[in-house]
Motif scaffolding. Structure first.
Motif, mmCIF file in Angstrom:
data_model
loop_
_atom_site.group_PDB
_atom_site.id
_atom_site.type_symbol
_atom_site.label_atom_id
_atom_site.label_comp_id
_atom_site.label_asym_id
_atom_site.label_seq_id
_atom_site.Cartn_x
_atom_site.Cartn_y
_atom_site.Cartn_z
ATOM 1 N N GLU A 20 1.125 -1.344 -0.049
ATOM 2 C CA GLU A 20 -0.194 0.080 0.112
ATOM 3 C C GLU A 20 0.470 1.244 -0.160
ATOM 4 O OE1 GLU A 20 0.010 -2.653 2.019
ATOM 5 O OE2 GLU A 20 0.931 -0.778 4.301
ATOM 6 N N ALA A 60 9.531 2.505 -3.363
ATOM 7 C CA ALA A 60 9.229 3.860 -3.196
ATOM 8 C C ALA A 60 10.676 4.220 -2.777
ATOM 9 C CB ALA A 60 8.226 4.193 -2.850
ATOM 10 N N GLN A 62 13.108 4.766 1.031
ATOM 11 C CA GLN A 62 13.178 6.121 2.036
ATOM 12 C C GLN A 62 11.568 5.378 2.455
ATOM 13 O OE1 GLN A 62 15.067 5.197 5.162
ATOM 14 N NE2 GLN A 62 12.781 5.977 6.360
ATOM 15 N N ASP A 63 10.744 5.553 3.966
ATOM 16 C CA ASP A 63 9.726 6.314 3.819
ATOM 17 C C ASP A 63 9.813 7.431 4.467
ATOM 18 O OD1 ASP A 63 6.799 6.493 5.396
ATOM 19 O OD2 ASP A 63 6.797 4.594 5.854
ATOM 20 N N ILE A 67 11.383 9.427 8.181
ATOM 21 C CA ILE A 67 12.090 10.493 8.514
ATOM 22 C C ILE A 67 11.581 12.199 8.510
ATOM 23 C CG2 ILE A 67 13.648 9.272 6.112
ATOM 24 C CD1 ILE A 67 13.545 11.628 4.602
ATOM 25 N N ARG A 90 18.163 12.203 15.013
ATOM 26 C CA ARG A 90 18.806 11.399 14.927
ATOM 27 C C ARG A 90 20.013 11.618 14.031
ATOM 28 N NH1 ARG A 90 17.351 9.101 9.696
ATOM 29 N NH2 ARG A 90 16.137 10.275 8.478
ATOM 30 N N ILE A 96 22.224 5.644 8.188
ATOM 31 C CA ILE A 96 22.038 5.291 7.190
ATOM 32 C C ILE A 96 23.372 3.791 7.103
ATOM 33 C CG2 ILE A 96 23.229 5.293 5.051
ATOM 34 C CD1 ILE A 96 22.036 8.283 5.433
ATOM 35 N N GLY A 124 14.374 6.320 -4.973
ATOM 36 C CA GLY A 124 15.367 6.912 -4.209
ATOM 37 C C GLY A 124 15.776 5.511 -3.851
ATOM 38 N N ALA A 125 16.570 4.923 -2.873
ATOM 39 C CA ALA A 125 16.975 3.819 -2.155
ATOM 40 C C ALA A 125 16.394 3.293 -2.588
ATOM 41 C CB ALA A 125 16.940 3.911 -0.242
ATOM 42 N N ARG A 143 9.827 0.784 -13.496
ATOM 43 C CA ARG A 143 10.326 2.051 -13.556
ATOM 44 C C ARG A 143 10.893 2.893 -12.516
ATOM 45 N NH1 ARG A 143 4.999 6.072 -12.662
ATOM 46 N NH2 ARG A 143 4.419 4.325 -11.653
ATOM 47 N N ALA A 147 15.152 9.850 -7.386
ATOM 48 C CA ALA A 147 13.865 11.014 -6.356
ATOM 49 C C ALA A 147 15.262 11.560 -5.580
ATOM 50 C CB ALA A 147 12.974 10.346 -5.929
ATOM 51 N N ILE A 151 13.927 15.645 -3.034
ATOM 52 C CA ILE A 151 14.051 16.313 -1.710
ATOM 53 C C ILE A 151 15.099 16.017 -1.308
ATOM 54 C CG2 ILE A 151 11.657 14.392 -0.982
ATOM 55 C CD1 ILE A 151 13.699 12.412 0.185
ATOM 56 N N LEU A 153 18.369 16.263 -1.252
ATOM 57 C CA LEU A 153 18.863 14.842 -0.605
ATOM 58 C C LEU A 153 20.184 14.563 -1.862
ATOM 59 C CD1 LEU A 153 16.790 12.705 1.870
ATOM 60 C CD2 LEU A 153 18.418 14.684 2.004
HETATM 61 O O1 T3D Z 1 16.746 9.487 6.643
HETATM 62 C C1 T3D Z 1 17.911 9.331 5.390
HETATM 63 O O2 T3D Z 1 18.008 7.682 5.709
HETATM 64 C C2 T3D Z 1 17.701 10.035 3.948
HETATM 65 C C3 T3D Z 1 18.027 8.402 3.015
HETATM 66 C C4 T3D Z 1 16.554 8.839 2.497
HETATM 67 C C5 T3D Z 1 16.931 7.648 1.367
HETATM 68 C C6 T3D Z 1 15.505 7.858 -0.075
HETATM 69 O O3 T3D Z 1 15.334 6.687 -0.204
HETATM 70 S S1 T3D Z 1 14.821 9.380 -0.415
HETATM 71 C C7 T3D Z 1 13.771 8.912 -1.868
HETATM 72 C C8 T3D Z 1 12.767 9.023 -1.349
HETATM 73 N N1 T3D Z 1 11.312 8.311 -2.083
HETATM 74 C C9 T3D Z 1 11.144 9.308 -2.810
HETATM 75 O O4 T3D Z 1 11.290 10.389 -2.713
HETATM 76 C C10 T3D Z 1 9.854 8.960 -3.522
HETATM 77 C C11 T3D Z 1 8.338 9.243 -3.019
HETATM 78 N N2 T3D Z 1 7.600 8.746 -3.830
HETATM 79 C C12 T3D Z 1 6.979 8.394 -5.424
HETATM 80 O O5 T3D Z 1 7.390 9.990 -5.414
HETATM 81 C C13 T3D Z 1 6.229 8.789 -5.784
HETATM 82 O O6 T3D Z 1 5.556 7.956 -4.941
HETATM 83 C C14 T3D Z 1 6.140 6.818 -7.105
HETATM 84 C C15 T3D Z 1 6.997 7.905 -8.084
HETATM 85 C C16 T3D Z 1 7.762 6.643 -6.672
HETATM 86 C C17 T3D Z 1 5.138 6.512 -7.096
HETATM 87 O O7 T3D Z 1 4.256 7.685 -7.678
HETATM 88 P P1 T3D Z 1 2.837 6.873 -8.065
HETATM 89 O O8 T3D Z 1 2.013 8.409 -8.435
HETATM 90 O O9 T3D Z 1 2.839 5.225 -8.186
HETATM 91 O O10 T3D Z 1 2.095 6.328 -6.474
HETATM 92 P P2 T3D Z 1 1.642 7.563 -5.220
HETATM 93 O O11 T3D Z 1 -0.375 7.485 -5.372
HETATM 94 O O12 T3D Z 1 2.403 8.184 -5.410
HETATM 95 O O13 T3D Z 1 2.126 6.185 -4.379
HETATM 96 C C18 T3D Z 1 1.595 5.065 -3.882
HETATM 97 C C19 T3D Z 1 1.381 6.004 -1.620
HETATM 98 O O14 T3D Z 1 2.476 5.265 -1.334
HETATM 99 C C20 T3D Z 1 0.979 6.991 -1.892
HETATM 100 O O15 T3D Z 1 0.051 6.651 0.001
HETATM 101 P P3 T3D Z 1 -1.427 6.851 -0.124
HETATM 102 O O16 T3D Z 1 -1.228 8.316 -0.129
HETATM 103 O O17 T3D Z 1 -2.223 5.962 -1.173
HETATM 104 O O18 T3D Z 1 -1.858 6.649 1.309
HETATM 105 C C21 T3D Z 1 1.688 7.135 -1.554
HETATM 106 O O19 T3D Z 1 2.428 8.050 -0.267
HETATM 107 C C22 T3D Z 1 2.821 6.447 -0.688
HETATM 108 N N3 T3D Z 1 4.364 6.172 -1.051
HETATM 109 C C23 T3D Z 1 5.178 6.370 -1.955
HETATM 110 N N4 T3D Z 1 6.425 6.831 -1.696
HETATM 111 C C24 T3D Z 1 6.101 6.957 -0.180
HETATM 112 C C25 T3D Z 1 5.168 6.491 0.202
HETATM 113 N N5 T3D Z 1 4.731 6.972 1.645
HETATM 114 C C26 T3D Z 1 6.099 6.769 1.623
HETATM 115 N N6 T3D Z 1 7.467 6.926 1.571
HETATM 116 C C27 T3D Z 1 7.594 6.577 0.688
HETATM 117 N N7 T3D Z 1 8.675 7.224 -0.608
#
Ligand code: T3D
Length: 274
Positions: A20, A60, A62-63, A67, A90, A96, A124-125, A143, A147, A151, A153
Motif C-alpha cells: 500500500e 519507493a 525511504q519511508d 524521516i 537523529r 544510514i 530513491g533508495a 520504472r 528521486a 527532496i 538529498l
Molecule cells: O533519512 C535518511 O536516511 C535519508 C534516506 C533517504 C533515502 C531515500 O530513499 S530518499 C527518496 C525517497 N523516495 C521518494 O522520494 C519517492 C517518493 N514517492 C514518489 O515519488 C511516488 O510515490 C512514486 C514515483 C514512487 C510512485 O508514484 P505513484 O503515483 O505511482 O504512487 P503514489 O500515489 O505517489 O504512492 C502510492 C502510495 O504510496 C501513497 O500513499 P497513499 O496516499 O495512498 O496513502 C504514497 O504516499 C505512498 N508512498 C510512495 N512513496 C512513499 C510513500 N509513502 C512514504 N514514503 C515514500 N517514499
C-alpha cells in the motif's frame, strides 16, 4: 513483518511486503531485509537469492513519513526506533551506516548470486537497491527514478558508486540531478538491467530464470562474484593475481570435475552433486 521469504528449487525469494506504500522502507524493514539477505547467503538450501516487491511497486525508497519531513525536521527514526513521531535528534550518518549500508554490503559481499527483480516503481533508495543486485531483471511495468534530488538529498544506498558504474558518470549525474522517471525500455537500453520480462508473468519468469542460475556451479559463481566485485576497485595486476588464486580454488571443486566429465561424455553437466 514487512519482509517475506520463500524457498523453491534453490531460489530464496525475499519480498518487500508493504504494497500500500509501494514498499517504502522503514529502517526496521531495511534491517529485516539485510538480515534476510545475510541469512540467505548462509542458508545451505539457497543457491540464488531474489529480492522483489509485493504489489505494484518494487520499492519507493525511504519511508518519507518516518524521516520527519512533516514540519518538525528530522526525528529519531533510527534502527530500533523507527516510527514517525519519535522525539529527539537523529544521527543520520550512523543510521544510514547501520541500515542501508549493511544491506548493500550484504548483497555485495555475500557468496551467492543476488537477483533484484524489479516488479514496479523503484525510487530513491529503492532504485539503488534495484541496482545493487549481481543481476537485475525488470518487469515491463518497472520504472526507475533517482528521486533523491526532488527532496534535496543525495543518492545513498550505494547510488553514487553503483549508478556511475552502470551508466557512466555524466549520465548518472543527469539521472540524479533531474530525477526523471525511466521506463523498462529506457532502463534496458541504459544498462540498468540485464533483462526485461513481461509484467503479466513476471514472478514465474523470474523464478524460471533464477532456477537456471541456481543450476549453474555454485562455488564457481561465488568465486566469480568475489573476483568481479573486487575487480571494481583493483588494478589489472591485482585482478590477475586474484583470478589466479581463486581459479586454483575452483579447480578443487567437484563441479569442475563434473563439467569436464560431462564435456567428454557429451552430456549436460549436473552441478551440485559432489
Ligand atoms: O533519512 C535518511 O536516511 C535519508 C534516506 C533517504 C533515502 C531515500 O530513499 S530518499 C527518496 C525517497 N523516495 C521518494 O522520494 C519517492 C517518493 N514517492 C514518489 O515519488 C511516488 O510515490 C512514486 C514515483 C514512487 C510512485 O508514484 P505513484 O503515483 O505511482 O504512487 P503514489 O500515489 O505517489 O504512492 C502510492 C502510495 O504510496 C501513497 O500513499 P497513499 O496516499 O495512498 O496513502 C504514497 O504516499 C505512498 N508512498 C510512495 N512513496 C512513499 C510513500 N509513502 C512514504 N514514503 C515514500 N517514499
Amino acid at each position: 513483518m514487512h519482509v517475506l521469504q520463500s524457498l523453491e528449487n534453490g531460489v530464496l525469494t525475499v519480498t518487500l511486503n508493504r504494497p500500500e506504500k509501494l514498499n517504502a522502507l522503514t529502517f526496521e524493514m531495511v534491517l529485516e531485509l539485510a538480515q534476510a539477505v545475510e541469512e540467505g547467503h548462509a542458508n545451505p538450501y539457497a543457491r540464488v537469492l531474489v529480492i522483489t516487491g509485493a504489489g505494484r511497486g518494487f520499492c519507493a525508497g525511504q519511508d518519507l513519513a518516518a524521516i520527519g519531513v512533516s514540519g518538525d525536521g528530522p526525528e529519531n527514526a533510527g534502527p530500533g526506533n523507527a516510527s514517525p513521531g519519535n522525539a529527539g535528534p537523529r544521527n543520520i550518518e550512523a543510521t544510514i551506516g547501520q541500515t542501508y549500508n549493511r544491506l548493500i554490503l550484504a548483497i555485495a559481499n555475500g557468496d551467492k548470486p543476488v537477483i533484484t527483480a524489479v516488479n514496479g516503481i523503484a525510487a530513491g533508495a529503492g532504485a539503488n537497491l534495484a541496482l545493487a543486485g549481481d543481476i537485475r531483471v525488470w518487469s515491463s511495468a518497472a520504472r526507475f527514478t533517482e528521486a533523491f534530488s526532488s527532496i534535496a538529498l543525495i543518492p545513498d544506498a550505494g547510488g553514487t558508486w553503483l549508478l556511475p558504474r552502470a551508466v557512466g558518470y555524466p549520465k548518472a549525474f543527469e539521472l540524479a540531478a533531474l530525477a526523471e522517471v525511466l521506463d523498462a525500455k529506457a532502463g534496458l537500453e541504459l544498462g540498468l538491467c540485464e533483462r526485461v520480462f513481461d509484467a503479466e508473468n513476471f514472478a514465474l519468469e523470474v523464478q524460471a530464470y533464477a532456477e537456471k542460475i541456481a543450476a549453474r556451479p555454485a562455488y564457481a559463481l561465488t568465486l566469480t562474484k568475489r573476483a568481479m566485485r573486487s575487480g571494481q576497485t583493483l588494478t589489472l595486476e591485482q585482478s590477475l593475481a586474484l583470478e589466479a588464486r581463486l581459479q586454483a580454488q575452483a579447480f578443487e571443486d567437484p563441479d569442475h570435475k563434473e563439467g569436464i566429465a560431462a564435456f567428454f561424455e557429451k552430456r549436460g553437466a549436473v552441478f551440485g552433486k559432489g
